[in-house]
Design a protein around this motif. Structure first.
Motif, PDB file in Angstrom:
ATOM      1  N   GLY A  11      40.710  31.651  57.962  1.00  0.00           N
ATOM      2  CA  GLY A  11      40.507  30.243  58.261  1.00  0.00           C
ATOM      3  C   GLY A  11      40.212  29.460  57.006  1.00  0.00           C
ATOM      4  N   LEU A  12      40.240  28.152  57.150  1.00  0.00           N
ATOM      5  CA  LEU A  12      39.853  27.277  56.046  1.00  0.00           C
ATOM      6  C   LEU A  12      38.340  27.300  55.935  1.00  0.00           C
ATOM      7  CD1 LEU A  12      40.699  25.205  53.893  1.00  0.00           C
ATOM      8  CD2 LEU A  12      40.462  23.443  55.640  1.00  0.00           C
ATOM      9  N   ASP A  13      37.835  27.801  54.821  1.00  0.00           N
ATOM     10  CA  ASP A  13      36.399  27.929  54.636  1.00  0.00           C
ATOM     11  C   ASP A  13      35.791  26.593  54.230  1.00  0.00           C
ATOM     12  OD1 ASP A  13      34.232  30.296  54.158  1.00  0.00           O
ATOM     13  OD2 ASP A  13      33.901  28.657  52.749  1.00  0.00           O
ATOM     14  N   HIS A  14      36.336  25.986  53.174  1.00  0.00           N
ATOM     15  CA  HIS A  14      35.840  24.667  52.776  1.00  0.00           C
ATOM     16  C   HIS A  14      36.803  23.978  51.828  1.00  0.00           C
ATOM     17  CE1 HIS A  14      34.115  27.040  49.314  1.00  0.00           C
ATOM     18  NE2 HIS A  14      34.489  25.964  48.648  1.00  0.00           N
ATOM     19  N   VAL A  15      36.582  22.693  51.677  1.00  0.00           N
ATOM     20  CA  VAL A  15      37.222  21.882  50.650  1.00  0.00           C
ATOM     21  C   VAL A  15      36.109  21.354  49.753  1.00  0.00           C
ATOM     22  CG1 VAL A  15      38.573  19.810  50.183  1.00  0.00           C
ATOM     23  CG2 VAL A  15      39.139  21.241  52.149  1.00  0.00           C
ATOM     24  N   ALA A  16      36.282  21.453  48.447  1.00  0.00           N
ATOM     25  CA  ALA A  16      35.273  20.997  47.490  1.00  0.00           C
ATOM     26  C   ALA A  16      35.693  19.658  46.895  1.00  0.00           C
ATOM     27  CB  ALA A  16      35.071  22.020  46.379  1.00  0.00           C
ATOM     28  N   LEU A  17      34.805  18.664  47.002  1.00  0.00           N
ATOM     29  CA  LEU A  17      35.063  17.301  46.556  1.00  0.00           C
ATOM     30  C   LEU A  17      33.970  16.842  45.597  1.00  0.00           C
ATOM     31  CD1 LEU A  17      35.745  15.997  50.175  1.00  0.00           C
ATOM     32  CD2 LEU A  17      37.504  16.533  48.490  1.00  0.00           C
ATOM     33  N   ASN A  94      28.977  13.313  30.617  1.00  0.00           N
ATOM     34  CA  ASN A  94      28.843  14.675  31.136  1.00  0.00           C
ATOM     35  C   ASN A  94      30.221  15.345  31.121  1.00  0.00           C
ATOM     36  OD1 ASN A  94      28.440  17.036  32.632  1.00  0.00           O
ATOM     37  ND2 ASN A  94      26.981  16.051  34.006  1.00  0.00           N
ATOM     38  N   ARG A  95      30.401  16.325  30.253  1.00  0.00           N
ATOM     39  CA  ARG A  95      31.717  16.955  30.095  1.00  0.00           C
ATOM     40  C   ARG A  95      32.132  17.786  31.299  1.00  0.00           C
ATOM     41  NH1 ARG A  95      31.635  22.380  28.100  1.00  0.00           N
ATOM     42  NH2 ARG A  95      29.539  23.160  27.647  1.00  0.00           N
ATOM     43  N   PHE A  96      31.194  18.086  32.188  1.00  0.00           N
ATOM     44  CA  PHE A  96      31.532  18.865  33.385  1.00  0.00           C
ATOM     45  C   PHE A  96      32.036  17.978  34.523  1.00  0.00           C
ATOM     46  CE2 PHE A  96      28.243  21.298  31.151  1.00  0.00           C
ATOM     47  CZ  PHE A  96      28.913  22.500  30.978  1.00  0.00           C
ATOM     48  N   ALA A  97      31.846  16.676  34.404  1.00  0.00           N
ATOM     49  CA  ALA A  97      32.168  15.757  35.494  1.00  0.00           C
ATOM     50  C   ALA A  97      33.660  15.723  35.776  1.00  0.00           C
ATOM     51  CB  ALA A  97      31.670  14.358  35.163  1.00  0.00           C
ATOM     52  N   ARG A  98      33.969  15.511  37.053  1.00  0.00           N
ATOM     53  CA  ARG A  98      35.340  15.320  37.503  1.00  0.00           C
ATOM     54  C   ARG A  98      35.421  13.969  38.218  1.00  0.00           C
ATOM     55  NH1 ARG A  98      35.324  18.746  34.461  1.00  0.00           N
ATOM     56  NH2 ARG A  98      36.282  20.819  34.535  1.00  0.00           N
ATOM     57  N   PRO A  99      36.597  13.347  38.278  1.00  0.00           N
ATOM     58  CA  PRO A  99      36.709  12.028  38.900  1.00  0.00           C
ATOM     59  C   PRO A  99      36.136  11.983  40.307  1.00  0.00           C
ATOM     60  CG  PRO A  99      38.719  12.546  37.720  1.00  0.00           C
ATOM     61  CD  PRO A  99      37.875  13.784  37.681  1.00  0.00           C
ATOM     62  N   VAL A 100      35.436  10.911  40.620  1.00  0.00           N
ATOM     63  CA  VAL A 100      34.794  10.730  41.917  1.00  0.00           C
ATOM     64  C   VAL A 100      35.848  10.674  43.016  1.00  0.00           C
ATOM     65  CG1 VAL A 100      33.445   9.120  43.327  1.00  0.00           C
ATOM     66  CG2 VAL A 100      32.777   9.590  40.948  1.00  0.00           C
ATOM     67  N   GLY A 101      35.606  11.394  44.095  1.00  0.00           N
ATOM     68  CA  GLY A 101      36.541  11.420  45.213  1.00  0.00           C
ATOM     69  C   GLY A 101      37.658  12.425  45.051  1.00  0.00           C
ATOM     70  N   GLY A 102      37.686  13.107  43.912  1.00  0.00           N
ATOM     71  CA  GLY A 102      38.739  14.081  43.674  1.00  0.00           C
ATOM     72  C   GLY A 102      38.440  15.416  44.332  1.00  0.00           C
ATOM     73  N   MET A 103      39.488  16.146  44.666  1.00  0.00           N
ATOM     74  CA  MET A 103      39.323  17.482  45.223  1.00  0.00           C
ATOM     75  C   MET A 103      39.294  18.497  44.088  1.00  0.00           C
ATOM     76  SD  MET A 103      41.532  19.573  48.084  1.00  0.00           S
ATOM     77  CE  MET A 103      42.801  20.149  46.967  1.00  0.00           C
ATOM     78  N   LEU A 104      38.284  19.340  44.070  1.00  0.00           N
ATOM     79  CA  LEU A 104      38.176  20.366  43.043  1.00  0.00           C
ATOM     80  C   LEU A 104      38.957  21.616  43.431  1.00  0.00           C
ATOM     81  CD1 LEU A 104      34.416  20.031  42.114  1.00  0.00           C
ATOM     82  CD2 LEU A 104      36.388  19.071  40.956  1.00  0.00           C
ATOM     83  N   HIS A 105      38.836  22.039  44.671  1.00  0.00           N
ATOM     84  CA  HIS A 105      39.588  23.192  45.151  1.00  0.00           C
ATOM     85  C   HIS A 105      39.501  23.257  46.670  1.00  0.00           C
ATOM     86  CE1 HIS A 105      35.459  24.945  44.585  1.00  0.00           C
ATOM     87  NE2 HIS A 105      35.732  25.469  45.767  1.00  0.00           N
ATOM     88  N   LEU A 106      40.393  24.054  47.257  1.00  0.00           N
ATOM     89  CA  LEU A 106      40.263  24.372  48.674  1.00  0.00           C
ATOM     90  C   LEU A 106      40.052  25.874  48.785  1.00  0.00           C
ATOM     91  CD1 LEU A 106      43.123  25.726  49.954  1.00  0.00           C
ATOM     92  CD2 LEU A 106      43.918  23.410  49.482  1.00  0.00           C
ATOM     93  N   ASN A 107      39.285  26.260  49.800  1.00  0.00           N
ATOM     94  CA  ASN A 107      38.845  27.642  49.920  1.00  0.00           C
ATOM     95  C   ASN A 107      39.366  28.246  51.218  1.00  0.00           C
ATOM     96  OD1 ASN A 107      37.084  29.868  50.818  1.00  0.00           O
ATOM     97  ND2 ASN A 107      35.818  29.373  49.064  1.00  0.00           N
ATOM     98  N   LEU A 108      40.026  29.396  51.095  1.00  0.00           N
ATOM     99  CA  LEU A 108      40.502  30.158  52.239  1.00  0.00           C
ATOM    100  C   LEU A 108      39.672  31.433  52.348  1.00  0.00           C
ATOM    101  CD1 LEU A 108      44.293  29.722  51.517  1.00  0.00           C
ATOM    102  CD2 LEU A 108      42.998  28.578  53.334  1.00  0.00           C
ATOM    103  N   ARG A 109      39.062  31.654  53.498  1.00  0.00           N
ATOM    104  CA  ARG A 109      38.182  32.811  53.669  1.00  0.00           C
ATOM    105  C   ARG A 109      38.999  34.083  53.904  1.00  0.00           C
ATOM    106  NH1 ARG A 109      34.841  31.841  58.467  1.00  0.00           N
ATOM    107  NH2 ARG A 109      34.372  29.960  57.277  1.00  0.00           N
TER     108      ARG A 109
END
Length: 207
Positions: A11-17, A94-109
């Motif tokens: 299943g779809l475990d999570h989406v990271a935003l 902050n060099r670790f920051a990613r654009p606001v509202g962007g998807m970092l990854h999707l997770n499949l369990r």
């Protein structure tokens, strides 16, 4: 329903935003939508200054209790610069920051016993991957990225599967699709259910 002949995803475990303000995000997803806070993590630099947070909001489906939405917030991130500056390519402090509202990854369990064979299938398919296993620790350790995750350490290998040691929390393989979207195959250990969920959400006004 069609089945997958190559990978048995559970299943779809999570989406990271990413979000601009964790307090506002918690107020919306937890306060207004009623989603339970499953887990919280904070990230620091090696001077113990907070750099970011990671919150997990449960979907609430009893048939899939681990399904969630994950949010990252970064201090001095993209919310600290104007939209015009973002368009022109300016980066935040902050060099670790990613654009606001962007998807970092999707997770499949996936089932933990299958992850090694799935990593081997990725190799056979010619797909590079990153393998990360996370553990609880009493001593916070600086990762190769420069982040310090309090209470947690990670072991990372590239294109090589390492067998997790006893006591692992999460075991993940990351692979990129043709457009650069990161897909995570992940297993959680039962110990992960006991991870804390009591950090205070950070706001840009108090960070």
């Amino acid at each position: 329903m069609s089945s997958n002949p190559i990978f048995d995803f559970k299943g779809l475990d999570h989406v990271a935003l990413t979000c601009s303000d964790m307090k506002q995000t918690v107020d919306f997803y937890h306060g207004k939508l009623g989603m339970p806070v499953l887990h919280t993590i904070e990230y620091y630099d090696d001077q113990n200054n907070v750099l970011g947070q990671h919150w997990f909001f449960g979907v609430g489906d009893q048939s899939n209790p681990d399904a969630h939405i994950a949010f990252f917030w970064w201090k001095d991130g993209y919310q600290s610069i104007s939209k015009d500056e973002v368009v022109t390519g300016k980066k935040p402090a902050n060099r670790f920051a990613r654009p606001v509202g962007g998807m970092l990854h999707l997770n499949l369990r996936v089932a933990p016993e299958n992850l090694r064979s799935y990593a081997e299938k990725l190799t056979a398919l010619g797909l590079p991957y990153r393998h990360v296993t996370r553990y609880r620790t009493d001593i916070s350790e600086k990762q190769a990225t420069g982040l310090v995750t309090q209470g947690m350490r990670g072991i990372t290998t590239k294109n090589e599967y390492h067998e997790p040691d006893e006591g692992w929390l999460m075991n993940s393989v990351y692979v990129f699709d043709p457009d650069g979207i990161e897909v995570e195959f992940n297993s959680w250990s039962p110990e992960w259910r006991h991870w804390r969920n009591d950090h205070l959400p950070r706001s840009n006004r108090q960070a």
